[in-house]
Design an enzyme around this catalytic site. Structure first.
Site, mmCIF file in Angstrom:
data_model
loop_
_atom_site.group_PDB
_atom_site.id
_atom_site.type_symbol
_atom_site.label_atom_id
_atom_site.label_comp_id
_atom_site.label_asym_id
_atom_site.label_seq_id
_atom_site.Cartn_x
_atom_site.Cartn_y
_atom_site.Cartn_z
ATOM 1 N N HIS A 83 0.877 -1.090 0.010
ATOM 2 C CA HIS A 83 0.256 -0.293 -0.091
ATOM 3 C C HIS A 83 1.031 1.163 0.001
ATOM 4 O O HIS A 83 2.186 1.166 0.218
ATOM 5 C CB HIS A 83 -0.569 0.155 1.159
ATOM 6 N N ASP A 85 0.717 5.058 1.972
ATOM 7 C CA ASP A 85 0.234 5.935 2.992
ATOM 8 C C ASP A 85 -0.662 6.941 2.487
ATOM 9 O O ASP A 85 -0.148 7.653 1.574
ATOM 10 C CB ASP A 85 1.130 6.280 4.174
ATOM 11 N N HIS A 134 4.903 0.325 -0.022
ATOM 12 C CA HIS A 134 5.435 -0.595 0.848
ATOM 13 C C HIS A 134 4.577 -1.863 1.652
ATOM 14 O O HIS A 134 3.286 -1.755 1.313
ATOM 15 C CB HIS A 134 6.039 0.147 1.974
ATOM 16 N N ARG A 144 6.550 -8.169 15.199
ATOM 17 C CA ARG A 144 7.165 -6.821 14.672
ATOM 18 C C ARG A 144 6.195 -5.772 15.257
ATOM 19 O O ARG A 144 4.781 -5.800 15.147
ATOM 20 C CB ARG A 144 7.326 -6.797 13.157
HETATM 21 O O1 LIG Z 1 4.888 -1.828 10.425
HETATM 22 C C1 LIG Z 1 5.361 -1.307 9.596
HETATM 23 O O2 LIG Z 1 6.582 -1.134 9.498
HETATM 24 C C2 LIG Z 1 4.725 -0.444 8.586
HETATM 25 C C3 LIG Z 1 3.134 -0.481 8.442
HETATM 26 C C4 LIG Z 1 2.590 0.541 7.689
HETATM 27 O O3 LIG Z 1 3.155 0.684 6.755
HETATM 28 C C5 LIG Z 1 1.490 1.177 7.846
HETATM 29 O O4 LIG Z 1 1.029 1.321 9.255
HETATM 30 O O5 LIG Z 1 0.922 1.948 7.246
HETATM 31 FE FE LIG Z 2 2.164 2.093 5.447
#
Ligand SMILES: O=C(O)CCC(=O)C(=O)O
Ligand SMILES: [Fe+2]
Length: 157
Positions: A83, A85, A134, A144
């Site tokens: 996606h 952001d 990403h 994570r």
């Molecule tokens: O957890 C991550 O490193 C990325 C999460 C992500 O891309 C988001 O929350 O938009």
């Molecule tokens: Fe993201």
């Protein structure tokens, strides 16, 4: 300090960084705006024992993956799908579990090595800088955890 105090302090600090970056961006674009909306999200991507490979990532060929970040990153299951952001700016901090990957405009994925004391910042503006796609691959051993601060300018910018 209690948890809400720590979160509020973090938000204040992230806001200061976001405002400074946004000032630099608008200067470069010869435009004017300021930080208008912001959101903090904490992601928890649990360890996954999924045996089905959902991406064909080869960790051994990844120049950005350190030996510790390869540990447990073997099943290549998608934790957070590809996606961009939607906001203009993201300030990310994570624990030491690898998984975040971004793609170049030529479609080549690369790993963003986890680096707990540091921040990873993505800045997007429609058209002028292209938004970075990403995703997050899961780890089989460890969760994570990432903390995402999203900043947005005024909607009519
Ligand atoms: O957890 C991550 O490193 C990325 C999460 C992500 O891309 C988001 O929350 O938009
Ligand atoms: Fe993201």
């Amino acid at each position: 300090m209690n948890c809400s105090g720590a979160v509020n302090d973090y938000i204040e600090g992230a806001k200061g960084v976001a405002c400074e970056i946004l000032d630099l961006v608008v200067e470069g674009l010869e435009s004017e705006t300021s930080l208008h909306l912001a959101m903090l999200r904490i992601n928890y991507c649990p360890p996954s024992m999924n045996k089905i490979k959902q991406s064909t990532w080869d960790w051994d060929m990844d120049p950005c993956a350190t030996s510790s970040s390869k540990l447990g990153n073997t099943n290549n299951a998608i934790g957070f799908g590809e996606h961009s952001d939607p906001q203009i700016l993201t300030i990310m901090r994570s624990n030491d579990v690898a998984g975040l990957q971004a793609t170049t405009h030529h479609g080549i994925w690369f790993t963003v090595p986890p680096d707990p004391p540091h921040f990873f910042i993505m800045v997007f503006t429609n058209g002028r800088f292209r938004s970075m796609r990403h995703r997050v691959l899961t780890n089989t051993l460890k969760a994570r955890i990432s903390m995402m601060y999203f900043g947005a300018p005024q909607l009519n910018w």
